[in-house]
Write an enzyme that holds these catalytic residues in place. Structure first.
Site, PDB file in Angstrom:
ATOM      1  N   HIS A 119      16.830  -6.625  12.827  1.00 36.35           N
ATOM      2  CA  HIS A 119      15.681  -7.534  12.890  1.00 36.35           C
ATOM      3  C   HIS A 119      14.539  -6.893  13.690  1.00 36.35           C
ATOM      4  CE1 HIS A 119      13.822 -11.639  13.210  1.00 36.35           C
ATOM      5  NE2 HIS A 119      13.259 -11.046  14.261  1.00 36.35           N
ATOM      6  N   GLU A 120      14.844  -6.457  14.906  1.00 36.11           N
ATOM      7  CA  GLU A 120      13.792  -5.875  15.748  1.00 36.11           C
ATOM      8  C   GLU A 120      13.296  -4.556  15.164  1.00 36.11           C
ATOM      9  OE1 GLU A 120      12.442  -7.719  17.784  1.00 36.11           O
ATOM     10  OE2 GLU A 120      14.006  -9.238  17.904  1.00 36.11           O
ATOM     11  N   HIS A 162      10.563  -5.216  12.742  1.00 38.42           N
ATOM     12  CA  HIS A 162       9.276  -5.330  13.434  1.00 38.42           C
ATOM     13  C   HIS A 162       8.728  -3.942  13.776  1.00 38.42           C
ATOM     14  CE1 HIS A 162       9.047  -9.633  13.869  1.00 38.42           C
ATOM     15  NE2 HIS A 162      10.124  -9.735  14.625  1.00 38.42           N
ATOM     16  N   HIS A 203       7.158  -2.285  10.877  1.00 38.58           N
ATOM     17  CA  HIS A 203       5.847  -2.907  10.651  1.00 38.58           C
ATOM     18  C   HIS A 203       4.798  -2.227  11.540  1.00 38.58           C
ATOM     19  CE1 HIS A 203       3.626  -7.059  10.166  1.00 38.58           C
ATOM     20  NE2 HIS A 203       2.912  -6.050   9.752  1.00 38.58           N
TER      21      HIS A 203
END
Length: 628
Positions: A472-473, A476, A479
């Site tokens: 999940h992190e 990010h 991104h």
């Protein structure tokens, strides 16, 4: 004797211009902030004093780049305040935060500066701007409007007071949560009280006892690996209850009480919204979100509640029945029982638990698997660079290269809990991507987590949920690392809050792919690949208790919206308020005098005010995207 130079004010003579953490002293921060304020003030004055007519270049672009030093200093300080804090850092934050708020207000409430911004915005249809320039102009104008630029003189002064109060409340809220988390320990001296706990968890607790007190016994605390494991495995129900109550009474009463901070935050946000002409704070915030308004948010939350409520209650009944059968007596499953019995039910139904998968998720292998996925999907590669300074010995720094082998970013990884780190997991940046004076500036991104540490006998072995959090992190981080824009305020994760979780959540989907698990999940001792039957069990169990988990997230979303859709001063008792608001989502019985609000950092100090729904909003988007 020559005065020592402040490394924060010098050009960084480090690989890729990374932060020279090894040279920065705590005493460097305040002088660096003061110099950064002066530099930006000079640049703002130059914009105002420009004799030429305001243009996009001499006003909007000049303003965008005016705070470069302040951004650099603030990124270092506040990232470390979250990841490697101490009392001295917190005291500096108490002094710096009001100055930052005042500095920002001096910019956005500057009438001469706003005249130029407003003039350019009024001509936007006539200017030959590309889409990115149009977006920057729109965002700049709206930032001024959202921070009081169009208010009359009297209301501007009110805004100054309110914004200063709000920043003080939110800072104190976050510091209280960290201090309260660190203040609690459960010391166990009788080995019988460890019944049910896996040896890895026992070893980690013994190691913690040595580190924290230097004595015999086992320490459990409120950090995620310690708390979650104890609630899941410990047979001692009384101790599970004790730990649960400690976790869910953080910042209620006592030295680190957040009750008044919550009321202060909620009421100050409402006052700011009213001052700006909005009925509620959610009205103010949601105008700049994909959802658009609170009606659309509640429509999503209600739809999910109606869709999952029945399943959640059926799941509870099943766990309740299982607990009665296991204990051979009537027992009501309470919140401090849920993890314990539901995990054992999962093991019974699917022959699956964390201790079966954990040996295949050794941290170094998981890192290779996560990085390898990005290489397979996007062609990027990661090279550990020990010459890049780091802020703590557990932290690693990687250079990241694109599919052509060109330098893309620096990635810092920080995996384990410690007393100076706040709970949870997050991605942040020490340097955002931008193009400045024609030069490409690549990002320096960091992912920070609180994962199970290694012990004297075993390396760090992660749970399935921890691997999912890593992905999940890392989503990010991707991104941020792939950012390719001109302007820093539009770069990377600077997108709508209800979109920002899509790149993170889409990465989680890969963890249920056999091919992906096969690529990295090998036993830390034997090197054997994770067995196909175990992979199949993971896939089969993917929807176990999904109804309960959905309602738990919805309870946070409804609570957030309730605090931020009030339209008159909030004075209600927090316990009654939270109970009333979350009752539709309630599955488990309540434990008296426990609530989550006083430690709900996401909405009171973490940027998710009127935005917690975004996890579910983006989950719908990521499911659609991943299906393609």
């Amino acid at each position: 004797m020559t005065e020592a130079k402040n490394p924060l004010l010098e050009k960084f003579n480090t690989p890729r211009g990374t932060i020279p953490f090894d040279k920065i002293k705590i005493s460097d921060y305040e002088p660096a902030f003061e110099e950064a304020f002066k530099q930006q003030n000079r640049k703002i004055q130059e914009i105002i004093n420009n004799k030429q007519n305001p243009t996009f270049e001499n006003t909007i672009e000049a303003l965008e780049y005016s705070g470069e030093l302040l951004e650099k200093v603030a990124n270092v300080f506040f990232n470390l305040l979250n990841a490697e804090s101490n009392d001295e850092m917190m005291e500096i934050a108490q002094r710096i935060q009001p100055k930052l708020t005042e500095h920002e207000n001096n910019i956005y409430l500057n009438e001469d500066l706003f005249v130029g911004v407003k003039a350019i915005y009024g001509q936007k249809e006539k200017l030959s701007l590309n889409k990115e320039q149009q977006k920057l102009l729109e965002d700049t104008y709206e930032s001024f409007m959202n921070q009081g630029a169009d208010l009359n003189k009297e209301d501007k002064e009110k805004y100054r007071v309110l914004s200063s109060k709000l920043s003080a409340y939110t800072l104190e809220f976050g510091q209280n949560v960290l201090k309260a988390t660190n203040a609690y320990t459960l010391l166990i001296k009788d080995k019988k009280d460890l019944a049910g706990l896996p040896q890895d968890i026992i070893d980690a607790a013994a190691q913690k006892a040595k580190e924290k007190g230097g004595g015999e016994g086992w320490i459990f605390d409120l950090s995620a690996p310690s708390y979650v494991a104890f609630m899941k495995y410990a047979d001692n129900r009384d101790l599970r209850k004790e730990l649960y109550i400690a976790y869910n009474t953080k910042c209620i009463g006592g030295e680190f009480d957040n009750t008044e901070n919550i009321k202060g935050i909620v009421n100050t946000r409402l006052a700011i919204a009213n001052l700006m002409g909005d009925k509620t704070y959610a009205d103010k915030i949601l105008k700049r979100r994909m959802a658009g308004n609170s009606e659309n948010v509640f429509a999503l939350l209600d739809e999910l509640l109606n869709g999952f409520k029945s399943a959640a209650h059926q799941e509870y009944s099943e766990v309740q029945g299982f607990a009665i059968g296991k204990e051979g007596k009537n027992i009501q499953v309470m919140p401090y029982d849920w993890s314990y019995y539901s995990d054992k039910l999962k093991d019974t139904k699917f022959d699956l638990n964390d201790e079966m998968t954990r040996p295949y998720f050794e941290l170094e292998n998981v890192k290779k698997g996560v990085f390898g996925l990005a290489e397979k999907l996007y062609g990027i590669t990661f090279k550990n660079n020990s010459h890049i300074p780091v802020y703590q010995e557990d932290v690693e720094a990687f250079e990241v290269f694109d599919k052509e082998g060109q330098y893309l970013a620096v990635l810092y990884t920080d995996f384990h809990p410690r007393s100076g780190k706040r709970p949870g997991a997050w991605m942040t940046e020490f340097q955002g991507q931008r193009i400045e004076k024609g030069k490409m500036i690549r990002p320096h991104v960091s992912i920070v987590m609180n994962f199970t540490k290694s012990t004297e006998s075993k390396p760090a072995l992660l749970t399935f949920d921890e691997v999912e959090t890593f992905l999940h992190e890392f989503g990010h981080a991707l991104h941020g690392m792939f950012a390719n824009t001109t302007y820093p305020s539009l770069s990377g994760t600077n997108v709508y809050r209800d979109f920002v979780e899509l790149p993170s959540q889409i990465m989680e989907n890969f963890l249920l792919e056999k091919e992906y698990l096969d690529s990295f999940a090998t036993h830390y001792q034997t090197g054997e690949k994770i067995p196909q039957e175990l992979v199949q069990k993971i896939i089969d169990a993917a929807n176990f208790n999904v109804g309960y988990l959905c309602l738990r997230q919805l309870s946070f979303g409804f609570l957030d919206m309730a605090y931020h859709t009030i339209d008159k001063e909030f004075s209600e008792d927090l316990f009654r308020f939270e109970d009333r608001v979350t009752k539709p989502t309630q599955v488990l019985p309540l434990v008296e005098n426990t609530i989550i609000s006083p430690a709900f950092s996401h909405i009171f100090s973490g940027g998710y005010a009127a935005g917690y729904y975004s996890y579910k909003w983006a989950e719908v988007l990521d499911a659609d995207a991943y299906s393609l």
